[in-house]
Design a protein around this motif. Structure first.
Motif, PDB file in Angstrom:
ATOM      1  N   GLN A 101       0.783  -1.028  -0.141  1.00 43.74           N
ATOM      2  CA  GLN A 101      -0.134   0.074   0.115  1.00 43.74           C
ATOM      3  C   GLN A 101       0.939   1.250   0.003  1.00 43.74           C
ATOM      4  O   GLN A 101       0.694   2.247  -0.648  1.00 43.74           O
ATOM      5  N   ALA A 142      -1.808   0.420   7.399  1.00 38.47           N
ATOM      6  CA  ALA A 142      -2.918   0.154   6.617  1.00 38.47           C
ATOM      7  C   ALA A 142      -4.084  -0.883   7.156  1.00 38.47           C
ATOM      8  O   ALA A 142      -5.267  -0.775   6.814  1.00 38.47           O
ATOM      9  N   TRP A 147      -7.559  -1.434   5.878  1.00 40.83           N
ATOM     10  CA  TRP A 147      -7.110  -2.041   4.359  1.00 40.83           C
ATOM     11  C   TRP A 147      -8.006  -3.276   4.024  1.00 40.83           C
ATOM     12  O   TRP A 147      -7.995  -4.108   4.843  1.00 40.83           O
ATOM     13  N   PRO A 148      -8.546  -3.348   2.856  1.00 41.42           N
ATOM     14  CA  PRO A 148      -8.355  -2.742   1.823  1.00 41.42           C
ATOM     15  C   PRO A 148      -9.660  -1.736   1.450  1.00 41.42           C
ATOM     16  O   PRO A 148      -9.599  -0.673   0.866  1.00 41.42           O
TER      17      PRO A 148
END
Ligand SMILES: [Zn+2]
Ligand SMILES: [Zn+2]
Length: 177
Positions: A101, A142, A147-148
């Motif tokens: 990321q 992240a 995420w995501p």
């Protein structure tokens, strides 16, 4: 191997290449890069631009490619099609854990990976130039940010240089400032 400008000059000469002033400036940047940092060609370009060195991006692309082929720099594929470079130092042999990321990178040492690769190369009659494992990951920030699904594709975690996990592990910011 650690190169000084002079040893690199003779090394390059012996292989039919020259250490041009541009290549020397590029080498100098990498030699002064804090441990655990990696630069893309674009970041290198911006850095040299700030110092008004007047080296074009295409010269930088060519130079880092050449220096990687010669084993002076190490080329790392941090994210898809996103190459970064660092000095190739035999005494600091390491592998990388990379966040897909944000490209945040952690270095780690593992001699058994190198030993195993050397053994395989010997068996097949290949000569090893470099051995590096890139472990593709999602960093803790992240994950925390969801995420995501909860993250826009251009989201980046704060890339500050954190404390080392241990003596050999270095948390990296790929920016210098
Ligand atoms: Zn590294
Ligand atoms: Zn990340």
């Amino acid at each position: 191997m650690t190169y000084t400008a002079n040893s690199l000059k003779s090394e390059l000469n012996s292989r039919g290449w020259r250490l041009t002033p541009q290549r020397e400036k590029i080498l100098h940047v990498f030699q002064n890069l804090p441990k655990g940092n990696h630069l893309s060609a674009e970041e290198l370009y911006e850095l040299l631009e700030k110092r008004q060195e007047g080296i074009s991006l295409s010269t930088i692309y060519r130079s880092v490619k050449l220096m990687s082929r010669m084993g002076i720099l190490r080329e790392l594929e941090l994210a898809e099609g996103h190459k970064h470079y660092e000095l190739h130092q035999a005494h600091h042999h390491h592998h990388h854990i990379v966040c897909v990321q944000c490209n945040r990178t952690i270095e780690f040492n593992n001699d058994s990976i190198l030993k195993h690769s050397l053994k395989q190369c010997d068996k097949e009659g290949f000569q090893l130039i470099d051995c590096q494992l890139t472990v593709t990951t999602i960093c803790p920030e992240a994950i925390r940010m969801g995420w995501p699904s909860a993250l826009p594709s251009n989201w980046c975690c704060t890339r500050t240089i954190s404390k080392s996990h241990s003596e050999s592990d270095v948390v990296n910011s790929s920016t210098l400032e």
